[in-house]
Write an enzyme that holds these catalytic residues in place. Structure first.
Site, mmCIF file in Angstrom:
data_model
loop_
_atom_site.group_PDB
_atom_site.id
_atom_site.type_symbol
_atom_site.label_atom_id
_atom_site.label_comp_id
_atom_site.label_asym_id
_atom_site.label_seq_id
_atom_site.Cartn_x
_atom_site.Cartn_y
_atom_site.Cartn_z
ATOM 1 N N GLU A 86 18.003 10.534 -12.041
ATOM 2 C CA GLU A 86 18.619 9.524 -12.910
ATOM 3 C C GLU A 86 18.888 8.221 -12.168
ATOM 4 O O GLU A 86 19.821 7.489 -12.484
ATOM 5 C CB GLU A 86 19.894 10.088 -13.538
ATOM 6 C CG GLU A 86 19.626 11.325 -14.368
ATOM 7 C CD GLU A 86 20.430 11.396 -15.648
ATOM 8 O OE1 GLU A 86 21.054 10.396 -16.035
ATOM 9 O OE2 GLU A 86 20.431 12.480 -16.261
ATOM 10 N N HIS A 143 20.744 8.406 -18.011
ATOM 11 C CA HIS A 143 20.117 7.146 -17.607
ATOM 12 C C HIS A 143 18.613 7.199 -17.790
ATOM 13 O O HIS A 143 17.984 8.217 -17.493
ATOM 14 C CB HIS A 143 20.427 6.844 -16.135
ATOM 15 C CG HIS A 143 21.895 6.813 -15.826
ATOM 16 N ND1 HIS A 143 22.654 7.958 -15.736
ATOM 17 C CD2 HIS A 143 22.734 5.779 -15.604
ATOM 18 C CE1 HIS A 143 23.910 7.621 -15.474
ATOM 19 N NE2 HIS A 143 23.981 6.313 -15.396
ATOM 20 N N LYS A 170 28.480 8.033 -21.737
ATOM 21 C CA LYS A 170 27.809 6.857 -21.161
ATOM 22 C C LYS A 170 26.295 7.030 -21.226
ATOM 23 O O LYS A 170 25.771 8.085 -20.870
ATOM 24 C CB LYS A 170 28.222 6.667 -19.694
ATOM 25 C CG LYS A 170 27.474 5.534 -18.981
ATOM 26 C CD LYS A 170 27.719 5.564 -17.485
ATOM 27 C CE LYS A 170 26.839 4.545 -16.757
ATOM 28 N NZ LYS A 170 26.880 4.710 -15.296
#
Length: 251
Positions: A86, A143, A170
């Protein structure tokens, strides 16, 4: 959308909170940078543990965390062990990954830890349970440094984070077009409109993504990561400039 309170900081209410990642490799460099960063208008610090030279020493990690804790005073300390999958530097070793976070949680030196949602369920669930028992908050993250996935994928990831018991969700993605920016913003807005949704950090990386970093209060992203010196991700804005822009949009 719900809020999360850490010390006197309420994440998810009002102006997006400014976090600064520390990516220095040694304790001495981390401490020096932390002192400099704390002179800036920041709300919290993220220690990117995957850059730390002594990553395999629990003793060194806890010693450094203790020193950072003294410098930060009441500001929250987020610790992130970002894996190579990530965009980080850490080659995942499941037992070590788990042990590092367990020791940090039990030390009560950190306020939040970042767990990647694509880690094995057998890693995530025990860490979330321990963190909540010890009053440590969980940011659960995902991510993509290459693209912006479809809205349905981003929404599914947020739902997965919520179901795992994350306190804050997130995602950070790489927009390649204006349509990608609209995807990020629409996902953020829809989540912000949920009365019981957990706070969301939505990040657009790279040059195009800067509009996402500054528009959090309008579109529903609760933390913006800024830079003091070297940045940890493409598109991060210098803290002083970021704070000025967020203040203007807050007026």
């Amino acid at each position: 959308m719900r809020t999360v309170k850490i010390n006197e900081l309420e994440i998810g209410a009002g102006k997006p909170k400014i976090a600064v990642p520390l990516i220095e490799a040694t304790t001495e460099a981390l401490i020096n940078t932390a002192k400099q960063v704390c002179q800036e208008p920041i709300d919290m610090i993220e220690w990117r543990l995957d850059f730390f030279t002594n990553i395999h020493s629990i003793e060194a990690i806890l010693k450094t965390a203790r020193q950072l804790r003294r410098i930060l005073d009441n500001r929250p300390l987020l610790v992130t062990l970002r894996t190579k999958d990530e965009g980080g530097n850490y080659q995942p070793q499941i037992a070590e990954y788990t042990n590092i976070y367990q020791e940090l949680i039990k030390s009560h030196l950190v306020d939040l830890i970042d767990i990647e949602v694509l880690q094995p369920t057998t890693v995530i669930r025990p860490l979330v349970q321990l963190a909540h028992e010890e009053q440590v908050k969980i940011i659960m993250s995902n991510h993509d440094f290459c693209k912006t996935p479809p809205a349905t994928v981003l929404q599914a990831r947020i739902e997965q984070m919520t179901n795992y018991g994350a306190d804050i969700a997130k995602f950070a993605v790489m927009p390649q077009s204006r349509e990608d920016l609209l995807t990020i913003l629409n996902v953020s807005i829809q989540h912000a409109n949920l009365a019981d949704g957990i706070p969301l950090v939505a990040i657009g990386m790279g040059h195009q993504g800067k509009i996402i970093r500054i528009g959090g209060e309008i579109f529903g992203s609760c933390i913006s990561f800024g830079a003091v010196g070297e940045s940890s991700a493409p598109g991060q804005i210098a803290v002083a400039k970021l704070n000025e822009i967020l203040d203007i949009l807050h007026e």
